[in-house]
Motif scaffolding. Structure first.
Motif, PDB file in Angstrom:
ATOM      1  N   LYS A 126       0.824  -1.213   0.000  1.00  0.00           N
ATOM      2  CA  LYS A 126       0.000   0.000   0.000  1.00  0.00           C
ATOM      3  C   LYS A 126       0.854   1.257   0.000  1.00  0.00           C
ATOM      4  O   LYS A 126       2.022   1.220   0.394  1.00  0.00           O
ATOM      5  CB  LYS A 126      -0.857   0.009   1.268  1.00  0.00           C
ATOM      6  CG  LYS A 126      -2.081  -0.869   1.191  1.00  0.00           C
ATOM      7  CD  LYS A 126      -2.875  -0.710   2.484  1.00  0.00           C
ATOM      8  CE  LYS A 126      -4.049  -1.667   2.508  1.00  0.00           C
ATOM      9  NZ  LYS A 126      -4.694  -1.651   3.819  1.00  0.00           N
TER      10      LYS A 126
ATOM     11  N   LYS B 241      -3.281  -4.446 -10.215  1.00  0.00           N
ATOM     12  CA  LYS B 241      -3.662  -3.048  -9.958  1.00  0.00           C
ATOM     13  C   LYS B 241      -3.486  -2.210 -11.221  1.00  0.00           C
ATOM     14  O   LYS B 241      -4.281  -1.317 -11.501  1.00  0.00           O
ATOM     15  CB  LYS B 241      -2.800  -2.469  -8.838  1.00  0.00           C
ATOM     16  CG  LYS B 241      -3.177  -2.956  -7.445  1.00  0.00           C
ATOM     17  CD  LYS B 241      -2.263  -2.321  -6.415  1.00  0.00           C
ATOM     18  CE  LYS B 241      -2.584  -2.794  -5.009  1.00  0.00           C
ATOM     19  NZ  LYS B 241      -1.606  -2.283  -4.030  1.00  0.00           N
TER      20      LYS B 241
ATOM     21  N   ASP C  37      -1.220   3.117  -6.672  1.00  0.00           N
ATOM     22  CA  ASP C  37      -1.022   3.466  -5.264  1.00  0.00           C
ATOM     23  C   ASP C  37      -0.363   4.825  -5.159  1.00  0.00           C
ATOM     24  O   ASP C  37      -0.568   5.554  -4.200  1.00  0.00           O
ATOM     25  CB  ASP C  37      -0.129   2.429  -4.594  1.00  0.00           C
ATOM     26  CG  ASP C  37      -0.762   1.053  -4.678  1.00  0.00           C
ATOM     27  OD1 ASP C  37      -0.490   0.336  -5.660  1.00  0.00           O
ATOM     28  OD2 ASP C  37      -1.571   0.730  -3.781  1.00  0.00           O
TER      29      ASP C  37
ATOM     30  N   LYS D  70      -1.904  10.431  -2.786  1.00  0.00           N
ATOM     31  CA  LYS D  70      -1.044   9.524  -3.558  1.00  0.00           C
ATOM     32  C   LYS D  70       0.269  10.160  -3.991  1.00  0.00           C
ATOM     33  O   LYS D  70       1.048   9.521  -4.704  1.00  0.00           O
ATOM     34  CB  LYS D  70      -1.807   9.021  -4.794  1.00  0.00           C
ATOM     35  CG  LYS D  70      -3.018   8.172  -4.426  1.00  0.00           C
ATOM     36  CD  LYS D  70      -3.707   7.603  -5.644  1.00  0.00           C
ATOM     37  CE  LYS D  70      -4.831   6.660  -5.208  1.00  0.00           C
ATOM     38  NZ  LYS D  70      -5.410   5.959  -6.361  1.00  0.00           N
TER      39      LYS D  70
ATOM     40  N   SER E 268      -8.676  -0.610   0.840  1.00  0.00           N
ATOM     41  CA  SER E 268      -8.247  -1.711  -0.022  1.00  0.00           C
ATOM     42  C   SER E 268      -9.414  -2.134  -0.907  1.00  0.00           C
ATOM     43  O   SER E 268     -10.578  -2.086  -0.512  1.00  0.00           O
ATOM     44  CB  SER E 268      -7.737  -2.871   0.808  1.00  0.00           C
ATOM     45  OG  SER E 268      -8.803  -3.384   1.572  1.00  0.00           O
TER      46      SER E 268
END
Ligand SMILES: [Cu+2]
Length: 478
Positions: free
Chosen positions: A201, A214, A221, A319, A354
């Protein structure tokens, strides 16, 4: 009558003399469009921009770029194995002039694991140079192109899987300065937005790596400027004085997101929309597509910190998409009065939620041999041929052959786990050792069954059908 004739002759003569003079001038000095002389391009790391050559004529330019794969900082306490053009992310800034003839050398360091290439959006030609520059570790590729269109362009690696090479840091900017040059400004900076898709993460300490799932879902992320969280913050902020004019060369490498680029506390006097010729004025937020650029110009009228953001603000505050320009100098109360303070930006949420994606495989009925061979060929060429080649022969030193592969044919899983989970570490195929990385492929059971049926029954390989049920078993670790 005679006088008039003399006058006409004289005029004609003048035109002729001028014409031949101008003509001979253009052949000796190279003219406005033909190349004269050469130079080696000086490349810079972000946020620096090479100075303009201010050349009156196009030249031959040598550009040398080296690909390096190595671990660097992604955020405080977080490391990542970046793939780079020139050692840093983003890659080196290349500045040339419209009409220049570029002799491009791409070197792939012998310690690297993978082949790489370069697609420069400034190139008019197949793949932007991608095919011509496909380079195995320990090799250099050379190709040439003429920069016929001015503008600010992205360059990136285009080796399969392209998204993964871009997501790992393989991009930079090339400026093709228009032949009339750009208006003078006091400061120029290079800023590149990009995303990172990591196993861990946001902010979780330690060495993390690329997460294909992802990336596939376009859920990064990290969204950052110049390759890491805070690369251009605090002591590393870009420095400007009150009254100075600033030009930002901005790229958005993506690989997925469109940037809503904004500088908090400034208005762009001029924007070269999408890095091209169109000028827009008095803009606060400008769109930069993935794989696109923008050039923004403004004058710093008041002191303080200007903050660069992607105005899709979760990216900025949660982010990493923040960078700063520090403007020093005297207050200008006519333009902004009141207490000037350093703004502190704190993440709004403590944890990134998540996203747990239930793995749901659509059940597709099993297919017979002929049908698998047919769809397998199309899928193979779209997903595997970039590395293993259309004829399955592979590429010496980089990609093992699938044609008559003793390694593949001996595997009890029929090779199903290879596209399913990826493959790395030393392997031996037909007596030759390989030590590369094959990425995990985003393919469903039916697709993998077809591809492997095609591979195992082609180019001299002889075997039986691979079924989707077998792939499903391997997927569940059985
Ligand atoms: Cu690459």
């Amino acid at each position: 009558m005679t006088i008039a004739r003399v006058k006409v002759t004289a005029a004609l003569l003048t035109i002729l003399i001028c014409f031949s003079y101008c003509h001979s001038d253009s052949t000796t000095t190279g003219g406005n469009d033909s190349v004269s002389g050469y130079y080696e391009a000086k490349l810079t790391d972000a946020p620096n921009v090479p100075a303009s050559g201010n050349f009156k004529y196009p030249k031959k330019v040598i550009v040398r770029l080296e690909v390096l794969e190595h671990v660097m900082r992604l955020a405080d306490g977080v490391e990542y194995n970046f793939w780079t053009f020139g050692g840093k992310v983003p890659g080196k800034f290349i500045r040339i002039r419209e009409g220049d003839e570029v002799e491009f050398y791409l070197s792939n360091h012998p310690n690297n694991k993978l082949p790489h290439n370069i697609d420069l959006h400034a190139v008019t030609g197949p793949g932007g140079g991608a095919e011509a520059s496909m380079t195995a570790p320990g090799h250099t590729s050379q190709f040439s192109f003429k920069a016929i269109n001015p503008g600010l362009f992205i360059y990136h690696c285009a080796t399969a899987p392209v998204g993964m090479h871009i997501a790992n840091g393989m991009y930079g900017l090339i400026l093709v300065e228009p032949k009339e040059g750009l208006p003078k400004v006091d400061k120029e900076f290079y800023v590149m937005q990009s995303e990172f898709y990591t196993k861990a993460k946001f902010g979780a300490p330690g060495l993390t790596s690329f997460d294909m799932e992802k990336a596939f879902n376009e859920h990064p992320d990290y969204v950052v400027f110049n390759g890491s969280v805070g690369a251009q913050m605090g002591d590393n902020s870009m420095q400007v004085k009150v009254g100075e004019t600033v030009r930002l060369f901005i790229g958005n490498a993506g690989p997925a997101l469109t940037s809503s680029f904004h500088v908090i506390g400034e208005i762009f006097d001029r924007v070269h929309v999408e890095g091209g010729d169109l000028i827009n004025k008095n803009v606060s937020t400008t769109l930069i597509p993935a794989g696109g650029t923008s050039i923004v110009e403004f004058k710093c009228e008041t002191p303080g910190s200007l903050t660069l953001v992607d105005h899709s603000v979760f990216r900025a505050f949660n982010k990493g998409a923040l960078a700063q320009i520090k403007v020093s100098g005297k207050e200008n109360v006519n333009i902004f009065s009141g207490k000037q303070k350093d703004l502190v930006y704190q993440p709004e949420g403590s944890a990134v939620q998540s996203i747990t994606k239930a793995h749901k495989e659509v059940v597709i009925p099993e297919k017979a041999m002929a049908e698998r061979m047919e769809s397998g060929k199309i899928l193979y060429e779209g997903n595997c041929a970039a590395c293993h080649q259309k004829n399955g022969e592979g590429l010496a030193g980089a990609f093992p052959p699938l044609a008559k592969s003793d390694y593949l044919m001996a595997r009890s899983d029929k090779g199903v786990n290879i596209p399913l989970h990826g493959l790395s570490g030393k392997i031996k195929v037909n007596g030759v050792e390989y030590d590369g990385i094959m990425p995990q492929m985003q393919l469903n059971n039916d697709e993998i069954a077809s591809i492997l049926t095609y591979v195992r029954n082609n180019w001299g390989n002889k075997s039986d059908l691979v079924t989707a049920a077998e792939v499903e078993k391997a997927r569940n670790g059985k």
